[in-house]
Design an enzyme around this catalytic site. Sequence first.
Site, PDB file in Angstrom:
ATOM      1  N   LYS A   1      24.525   4.523  10.820  1.00 52.64           N
ATOM      2  CA  LYS A   1      24.306   5.148  12.125  1.00 52.64           C
ATOM      3  C   LYS A   1      25.601   5.132  12.955  1.00 52.64           C
ATOM      4  O   LYS A   1      26.547   4.421  12.632  1.00 52.64           O
ATOM      5  CB  LYS A   1      23.159   4.430  12.853  1.00 52.64           C
ATOM      6  CG  LYS A   1      21.816   4.477  12.071  1.00 52.64           C
ATOM      7  CD  LYS A   1      21.324   5.875  11.844  1.00 52.64           C
ATOM      8  CE  LYS A   1      19.947   6.093  11.275  1.00 52.64           C
ATOM      9  NZ  LYS A   1      19.258   5.240  10.377  1.00 52.64           N
TER      10      LYS A   1
HETATM   11  C1  PLP Z   1      17.625   5.067  10.167  1.00 56.64           C
HETATM   12  C2  PLP Z   1      16.358   5.686  10.617  1.00 56.64           C
HETATM   13  C3  PLP Z   1      15.191   4.934  10.831  1.00 56.64           C
HETATM   14  C4  PLP Z   1      15.049   3.501  10.456  1.00 56.64           C
HETATM   15  O1  PLP Z   1      16.034   2.655  10.928  1.00 56.64           O
HETATM   16  P1  PLP Z   1      16.371   1.324  10.102  1.00 56.64           P
HETATM   17  O2  PLP Z   1      17.346   0.624  10.988  1.00 56.64           O
HETATM   18  O3  PLP Z   1      16.957   1.755   8.797  1.00 56.64           O
HETATM   19  O4  PLP Z   1      15.119   0.559   9.926  1.00 56.64           O
HETATM   20  C5  PLP Z   1      14.083   5.585  11.346  1.00 56.64           C
HETATM   21  N1  PLP Z   1      14.096   6.893  11.628  1.00 56.64           N
HETATM   22  C6  PLP Z   1      15.187   7.645  11.432  1.00 56.64           C
HETATM   23  C7  PLP Z   1      15.152   9.084  11.799  1.00 56.64           C
HETATM   24  C8  PLP Z   1      16.346   7.065  10.888  1.00 56.64           C
HETATM   25  O5  PLP Z   1      17.423   7.845  10.679  1.00 56.64           O
END
Ligand code: PLP
Length: 376
Positions: free
Chosen positions: A187
């Site tokens: 992210k």
């Molecule tokens: C990354 C992501 C998640 C989950 O986040 P994690 O930190 O991996 O648990 C949920 N929804 C979307 C759209 C994502 O890109």
Amino acid sequence: MSAGAMDFLPFTRPLIDEATIAGVVEVLRSGWITTGPEARRFEDALAARCDGRAVRVFNSGTAALEIGLQIAGVGPGDEVITTPLSWVGTANVVLARGARPVFVDIDPVTRNIDPAAIEAALTDATRVLMPVHLAGLPADLDAIYGMSARRGLRVLEDAAQAFGSRWHGRPIGSFGDLVAFSFHANKNLTTSEGGALVLPDPALAPLTEKLRLQGVVRSGEDGMEVDVLGGKSNITDIAARIGLGQLPQLDGFTARRRALAARYFEEWPDAPGCELPPRDPGGNSNWHMFQVVLPERIERAAFMRGMKEAGIGIGVHYPAMHLFSLYRALGYREGMFPHAERIGRRIVTLPLFPAMHDADVSRVCASARCVLESLS
Ligand SMILES: *Cc1c(COP(=O)(O)O)cnc(C)c1O
């Protein structure tokens, strides 16, 4: 450029500076490595970016989403309306609460949930609207919050990809109902693994804290009480320190991503049938991803193989999730959400991360031109 110019270019890579690494080393030497002062400092710093709203952090974005649903009171018999074009975690948390994910189709231009389709799917059991800001481009929040206000529904924004994005100039998370972020390694801001939930009311913070750590409330020197079933989703101070190191760099990261996206728009081959993302003239997106929908005639796996041979990593985010067996078992089938299905079959994520050079974009575009021509 050096021989390094032909190194493998992944679709993303985190950028952790030396000051952050030194900060993590300090935490490791401090004698306190699980949730502690760094986690609280991280929450305060996040709150400052969310117009002072209460923020609590977790060990994943998934935990933030699931606790968001718990705070909204979602349980068996309830429906949560969301998009099928997202990471499967978006809907898995709804199932985990015993509720039903109700998918509706997307707008093929923004690739985000279509508000008109939400309206058509509302029932007496609808409890929460759960838009996803795919690739960091906000969903139509005017329409969604308008609908939630008219119908008395809660909104849980899956803003996992949208930290640093804006809506009418206001940061995502600084307004609205419940907003969940992810700080997964890929992210825009990372803690390696982690997440955060912005609360619409600071009075919800004690419940949020209970839900993330076994329901425990401590008092006095030795008091302990448990009155609600909590899970285990607290963040470590090691992870929180990474986030604290990243935060001051975020605006620079976003500006760099925006510049790289602009370069993609200039240089992407004019291949017939390729669909580019919206240009986002309002500057709302944090450009978490730059995604292209390939034309019908191109087999996606062959495109990815060709790019890999050229030393370029391509991602797939995401196949339409209602077609996974787990969701077919709920009655979902091909043909129900044609835009999400078509885009889910053809979408590719091109390399985009702040440490990328302008020349890397040129290299991706040149290689893509060759691969697309060879496959046409
Ligand atoms: C990354 C992501 C998640 C989950 O986040 P994690 O930190 O991996 O648990 C949920 N929804 C979307 C759209 C994502 O890109």
